[in-house]
Design a protein around this motif. Structure first.
Motif, PDB file in Angstrom:
ATOM      1  N   THR A 144      79.796   7.910  11.338  1.00 25.12           N
ATOM      2  CA  THR A 144      79.782   8.693  10.049  1.00 25.12           C
ATOM      3  C   THR A 144      80.127  10.090  10.232  1.00 25.12           C
ATOM      4  O   THR A 144      79.702  10.592  11.135  1.00 25.12           O
ATOM      5  N   TYR A 145      80.914  10.734   9.485  1.00 25.31           N
ATOM      6  CA  TYR A 145      81.176  12.207   9.305  1.00 25.31           C
ATOM      7  C   TYR A 145      80.011  12.936   9.303  1.00 25.31           C
ATOM      8  O   TYR A 145      79.093  12.674   8.375  1.00 25.31           O
ATOM      9  N   LEU A 146      79.965  13.754  10.523  1.00 25.85           N
ATOM     10  CA  LEU A 146      78.704  14.818  10.373  1.00 25.85           C
ATOM     11  C   LEU A 146      79.011  16.046  10.132  1.00 25.85           C
ATOM     12  O   LEU A 146      78.375  16.797   9.188  1.00 25.85           O
ATOM     13  N   ARG A 147      80.460  16.301  10.099  1.00 26.52           N
ATOM     14  CA  ARG A 147      81.008  17.531   9.859  1.00 26.52           C
ATOM     15  C   ARG A 147      82.634  17.532   9.750  1.00 26.52           C
ATOM     16  O   ARG A 147      83.136  16.604  10.188  1.00 26.52           O
ATOM     17  N   ILE A 148      83.130  18.251   8.794  1.00 19.82           N
ATOM     18  CA  ILE A 148      84.652  18.222   8.583  1.00 19.82           C
ATOM     19  C   ILE A 148      85.062  19.535   8.209  1.00 19.82           C
ATOM     20  O   ILE A 148      84.387  19.918   7.303  1.00 19.82           O
ATOM     21  N   ASN A 149      86.463  19.820   8.484  1.00 20.27           N
ATOM     22  CA  ASN A 149      86.890  20.864   7.958  1.00 20.27           C
ATOM     23  C   ASN A 149      87.671  20.852   6.871  1.00 20.27           C
ATOM     24  O   ASN A 149      87.967  19.691   6.357  1.00 20.27           O
ATOM     25  N   GLU A 150      87.991  21.995   5.875  1.00 19.51           N
ATOM     26  CA  GLU A 150      88.678  21.839   4.669  1.00 19.51           C
ATOM     27  C   GLU A 150      90.041  21.416   4.930  1.00 19.51           C
ATOM     28  O   GLU A 150      90.445  20.701   3.811  1.00 19.51           O
ATOM     29  N   THR A 151      90.773  21.645   5.919  1.00 20.28           N
ATOM     30  CA  THR A 151      92.209  20.971   6.110  1.00 20.28           C
ATOM     31  C   THR A 151      92.027  19.444   6.056  1.00 20.28           C
ATOM     32  O   THR A 151      92.835  18.879   5.544  1.00 20.28           O
ATOM     33  N   GLU A 152      91.121  19.104   6.675  1.00 21.72           N
ATOM     34  CA  GLU A 152      90.951  17.385   6.793  1.00 21.72           C
ATOM     35  C   GLU A 152      90.475  16.755   5.415  1.00 21.72           C
ATOM     36  O   GLU A 152      91.047  15.848   4.908  1.00 21.72           O
ATOM     37  N   LEU A 153      89.603  17.533   4.687  1.00 22.13           N
ATOM     38  CA  LEU A 153      89.317  17.062   3.658  1.00 22.13           C
ATOM     39  C   LEU A 153      90.410  17.221   2.603  1.00 22.13           C
ATOM     40  O   LEU A 153      90.484  16.486   1.578  1.00 22.13           O
ATOM     41  N   GLY A 154      91.306  18.289   2.746  1.00 17.13           N
ATOM     42  CA  GLY A 154      92.480  18.121   1.746  1.00 17.13           C
ATOM     43  C   GLY A 154      93.407  16.968   2.043  1.00 17.13           C
ATOM     44  O   GLY A 154      93.870  16.280   1.203  1.00 17.13           O
ATOM     45  N   TRP A 155      93.413  16.580   3.350  1.00 20.98           N
ATOM     46  CA  TRP A 155      94.276  15.260   3.486  1.00 20.98           C
ATOM     47  C   TRP A 155      93.567  14.192   3.032  1.00 20.98           C
ATOM     48  O   TRP A 155      94.299  13.159   2.610  1.00 20.98           O
ATOM     49  N   LEU A 156      92.349  14.075   3.039  1.00 22.17           N
ATOM     50  CA  LEU A 156      91.434  12.809   2.558  1.00 22.17           C
ATOM     51  C   LEU A 156      91.361  13.132   1.180  1.00 22.17           C
ATOM     52  O   LEU A 156      91.239  11.745   0.543  1.00 22.17           O
ATOM     53  N   GLY A 157      91.811  14.151   0.333  1.00 24.41           N
ATOM     54  CA  GLY A 157      91.543  14.157  -1.039  1.00 24.41           C
ATOM     55  C   GLY A 157      90.045  13.999  -1.580  1.00 24.41           C
ATOM     56  O   GLY A 157      90.140  13.731  -2.757  1.00 24.41           O
ATOM     57  N   CYS A 158      89.323  14.634  -0.538  1.00 22.33           N
ATOM     58  CA  CYS A 158      87.523  14.325  -0.937  1.00 22.33           C
ATOM     59  C   CYS A 158      87.032  15.833  -1.047  1.00 22.33           C
ATOM     60  O   CYS A 158      87.646  16.734  -0.262  1.00 22.33           O
ATOM     61  N   LYS A 159      85.807  15.729  -1.608  1.00 20.65           N
ATOM     62  CA  LYS A 159      84.944  16.983  -1.392  1.00 20.65           C
ATOM     63  C   LYS A 159      84.062  16.619  -0.166  1.00 20.65           C
ATOM     64  O   LYS A 159      83.744  15.507   0.076  1.00 20.65           O
ATOM     65  N   ASN A 196      95.302  11.157  21.936  1.00 20.75           N
ATOM     66  CA  ASN A 196      96.643  10.650  21.375  1.00 20.75           C
ATOM     67  C   ASN A 196      96.441   9.522  20.691  1.00 20.75           C
ATOM     68  O   ASN A 196      97.403   8.668  20.960  1.00 20.75           O
ATOM     69  N   LEU A 197      95.375   9.040  20.290  1.00 20.14           N
ATOM     70  CA  LEU A 197      95.601   7.806  19.506  1.00 20.14           C
ATOM     71  C   LEU A 197      96.208   8.219  17.858  1.00 20.14           C
ATOM     72  O   LEU A 197      95.814   8.959  17.360  1.00 20.14           O
ATOM     73  N   GLU A 198      97.076   7.086  17.724  1.00 25.56           N
ATOM     74  CA  GLU A 198      97.851   7.567  16.336  1.00 25.56           C
ATOM     75  C   GLU A 198      97.370   6.417  15.353  1.00 25.56           C
ATOM     76  O   GLU A 198      97.178   5.143  15.363  1.00 25.56           O
ATOM     77  N   PHE A 199      97.138   7.146  14.004  1.00 23.47           N
ATOM     78  CA  PHE A 199      96.727   6.132  12.868  1.00 23.47           C
ATOM     79  C   PHE A 199      97.544   6.736  11.434  1.00 23.47           C
ATOM     80  O   PHE A 199      97.934   7.712  11.610  1.00 23.47           O
ATOM     81  N   ASP A 200      97.624   5.688  10.693  1.00 24.18           N
ATOM     82  CA  ASP A 200      98.012   5.861   9.415  1.00 24.18           C
ATOM     83  C   ASP A 200      96.772   6.357   8.517  1.00 24.18           C
ATOM     84  O   ASP A 200      95.990   5.608   8.306  1.00 24.18           O
ATOM     85  N   LEU A 201      96.741   7.546   8.108  1.00 25.24           N
ATOM     86  CA  LEU A 201      95.845   8.207   7.393  1.00 25.24           C
ATOM     87  C   LEU A 201      96.126   8.137   5.807  1.00 25.24           C
ATOM     88  O   LEU A 201      96.972   8.739   5.405  1.00 25.24           O
ATOM     89  N   VAL A 207      98.018   9.808  -0.876  1.00 24.33           N
ATOM     90  CA  VAL A 207      99.140  10.445   0.127  1.00 24.33           C
ATOM     91  C   VAL A 207      98.709   9.831   1.412  1.00 24.33           C
ATOM     92  O   VAL A 207      97.667   9.920   1.912  1.00 24.33           O
ATOM     93  N   ALA A 208      99.833   9.306   2.147  1.00 22.09           N
ATOM     94  CA  ALA A 208      99.806   9.035   3.606  1.00 22.09           C
ATOM     95  C   ALA A 208     100.376   9.770   4.497  1.00 22.09           C
ATOM     96  O   ALA A 208     101.375  10.552   4.187  1.00 22.09           O
ATOM     97  N   ARG A 209      99.868   9.900   5.721  1.00 16.85           N
ATOM     98  CA  ARG A 209     100.484  10.644   6.766  1.00 16.85           C
ATOM     99  C   ARG A 209      99.955   9.869   8.258  1.00 16.85           C
ATOM    100  O   ARG A 209      98.922   9.151   8.226  1.00 16.85           O
ATOM    101  N   ARG A 210     100.895  10.379   9.179  1.00 15.54           N
ATOM    102  CA  ARG A 210     100.615   9.799  10.197  1.00 15.54           C
ATOM    103  C   ARG A 210     100.023  10.808  11.212  1.00 15.54           C
ATOM    104  O   ARG A 210     100.407  12.023  11.240  1.00 15.54           O
ATOM    105  N   VAL A 211      98.690  10.684  11.904  1.00 19.24           N
ATOM    106  CA  VAL A 211      98.138  11.511  12.662  1.00 19.24           C
ATOM    107  C   VAL A 211      97.501  11.171  13.979  1.00 19.24           C
ATOM    108  O   VAL A 211      97.509   9.810  14.235  1.00 19.24           O
ATOM    109  N   SER A 212      97.511  12.215  14.814  1.00 19.30           N
ATOM    110  CA  SER A 212      97.065  11.653  16.137  1.00 19.30           C
ATOM    111  C   SER A 212      95.834  12.495  16.485  1.00 19.30           C
ATOM    112  O   SER A 212      95.525  13.472  16.139  1.00 19.30           O
ATOM    113  N   LEU A 213      94.987  11.751  17.082  1.00 17.94           N
ATOM    114  CA  LEU A 213      93.408  11.854  17.171  1.00 17.94           C
ATOM    115  C   LEU A 213      93.216  12.073  18.705  1.00 17.94           C
ATOM    116  O   LEU A 213      93.444  11.392  19.472  1.00 17.94           O
ATOM    117  N   SER A 214      92.592  13.032  18.880  1.00 17.67           N
ATOM    118  CA  SER A 214      91.863  13.250  20.362  1.00 17.67           C
ATOM    119  C   SER A 214      90.420  13.719  20.122  1.00 17.67           C
ATOM    120  O   SER A 214      90.111  14.461  19.020  1.00 17.67           O
TER     121      SER A 214
END
Length: 551
Positions: A144-159, A196-201, A207-214
């Protein structure tokens, strides 16, 4: 550092002085009410009031409280009481009180200054975290998310309140991404590292985007997992570029094996290799051309000699030669061919030629150009090829422990030429500049055009940092020479150059070009026609009139 009074109390300056006076009076009344005048502690009575005034209202109001406290302590509580009789013995405690008031003011001032700096630093760090060009988040043991920055929140489209403590990354993944995460997360908990794990977010807004997770794990002293330290990069555009590149490679493979375009590799104008189309176009059997002179493909000695004298000097200077010439088949039938040749890397004199029978197919020349990674106007490597070569050169320089100079060039004075003489004249200038630059560099250096009047020069195989300066001197001198547009019009351009030198500067191709671009931008704004180096994050500039060995 100056401390703003309003940073602590949003009241007027006059009100601050009134409040400081009130604090003094309160201390005086309490002193008179609690202890008799002759009880002593004349100045200690006012220390708390003085400290409070300094802390709450600043230097001026605090000094007022100190002055009033000193006056009251001397007049009321210093023998002879209620008197201003002056004696050395009575002045000593007053002096000590006032000096200590000065020290208190300095201490409080420094404390407030430190507090403001600390708050500003915390705000700056928070701003960097929230508005970084990548996603940051922390996950608990259950994902579960414990903390998240505004940039990623914008990608998720959530508050933030919708996500933190309530949602997981898998809530935004495709089924394939969820399966990957379910397999990878337990392994991450165990090892504490993944990259470098890749996901479709898929955001809440669709809105869909391809992301790389480390990510790395944060653990307590006993090694128990506390939370993740995760970073997400939006690689949507990069994946699109990779797909385009893959498509180009597929097209190239198709073209190599096609039956329409003949491809031949030569050395000393003798055939080393051909594709099947060469045999079909000219009527020879498989392998029949290998080792033979290409003179047998020309109708006469004159046409053979002409191409040799015209094409190969061009190949050695600009890298590409293209023409339409008459050739002949094995049975003597004349055919018109659109030929395009370029020198192969390695400096062994090999050249690669592509031949298209335009007798019947007039439009197929575009297909040849599609498989080339060169700028159409100048024939130089384009952005895609520059990035690819730079990646290889960086890896080679790392292995060989040699230096690599990444130079970003932008022409000075080019726009006025376009505006005055038109884009045809501008194109002519770009072509001439490209040719001059190619003639000025060494055979293993790379010149590329990445758009407009911007060029990239990769200077390789350097044993010392000074070697690139010699090359740049030749390039600058070549560019600065006047260019004849026609019999009447002559123009001149300069170049602002930014340099990022590896290994002093490190990064991927995009970052190295960014460093060089930053230095070029500084050169533009330092008077133009200058050279700037990005060195240890401190760009340095010189004018082009400065000797290169003085850069």
């Amino acid at each position: 550092m100056q401390i703003s009074k309003s940073s602590r109390q949003p009241i007027s300056e006059f009100a601050q002085y009134l409040m400081a006076t009130a604090i003094f009076l309160l201390a005086l009344v309490l002193r008179l009410a609690v202890l008799p005048v002759e009880a002593g502690v004349a100045f200690l009575t006012f220390y708390p009031a003085m400290v409070i005034s300094f802390y709450l209202y600043g230097i001026g109001p605090g000094a007022l409280t100190a002055a009033l406290g000193g006056l009251a302590g001397y007049f009321i509580f210093t023998p002879p009481y209620w008197s201003m009789d002056i004696s050395v013995r009575s002045l000593v405690p007053l002096s000590v009180f006032l000096f200590s008031a000065y020290l208190v003011s300095r201490i409080i001032r420094e404390q407030l200054s430190y507090s403001v700096r600390l708050a500003e630093s915390a705000q700056e760090i928070e701003d960097l975290y929230d508005h970084a060009p990548c996603g940051y988040h922390s996950l608990g043991l259950d994902g579960t998310y414990l903390r998240i920055n505004e940039t990623e929140l914008g990608w998720l489209g959530c508050k933030r309140e919708e996500v933190v403590g309530k949602m997981k990354p898998t809530d935004f993944f495709t089924p394939a991404g969820k399966a990957t995460f379910r397999l990878a997360f337990p392994d991450f908990i165990r090892t504490g590292h993944t990259e470098n794990l890749e996901f479709d977010l898929i955001g809440k807004n669709g809105v869909a985007r391809r992301v790389s997770l480390s990510a790395t794990a944060i653990r307590d002293d006993q090694g128990n997992f506390l939370r993740s330290r995760s970073i997400l990069y939006d690689i949507t555009e990069m994946k699109h570029a990779e797909e385009q590149l893959h498509q180009v490679m597929l097209e190239q493979h198709v073209m190599l094996d096609n039956e329409l375009i003949g491809i031949v590799r030569l050395q000393g104008r003798h055939v080393l290799w051909t594709n099947a189309a060469m045999h079909q176009i000219f009527g020879y059997g498989p392998g029949e051309l290998i080792g033979k002179s290409v003179r047998m493909l020309y109708p006469d000695d004159a046409s053979y000699d002409r191409i040799g004298s015209v094409a190969y000097p061009v190949l050695k200077t600009s890298g590409i030669y293209r023409d339409q010439i008459e050739m002949r088949r094995k049975d003597g039938t004349p055919i018109w061919m659109d030929i395009s040749g370029s020198m192969m890397p390695g400096g062994n004199g090999e050249s690669l030629w592509m031949l298209l029978d335009v007798t019947q197919i007039k439009q197929q020349s575009d297909v040849v150009e599609q498989i080339a990674f060169h700028d159409i106007l100048t024939g130089l490597p384009n952005r895609l090829l520059i990035f690819d070569r730079l990646g290889q050169l960086l890896a080679q320089a790392e292995r060989s422990r040699q230096m690599l100079a990444v130079c970003y060039l932008d022409l000075d004075g080019f726009k006025p030429i376009n505006d005055k003489f038109g884009h045809d004249a501008g194109d002519k200038v770009l072509i001439e500049v490209a040719h001059r630059m190619e003639r000025s560099v060494r055979v293993y250096d790379t010149i590329g055009r990445i758009g407009g009047d911007e060029f990239v020069l990769l200077i390789t195989n350097m044993e010392t940092a000074g070697e690139y300066l010699v090359v740049l001197q030749r390039v600058i001198e070549a560019i600065n020479r006047p260019i004849m547009l026609d019999e009447e019009n002559q123009v001149a351009v300069g170049a602002s150059i930014g340099i990022a030198l590896f290994p002093m500067n490190r990064g991927d191709p995009d970052m190295m070009l960014h460093y060089a671009d930053q230095a070029m931008y500084l050169a533009k704004h330092s008077g133009r026609n200058r050279i700037c180096m990005h060195e240890f994050d401190v760009p340095d500039c010189v004018g082009s009139d400065t000797p290169v060995n003085g850069v």
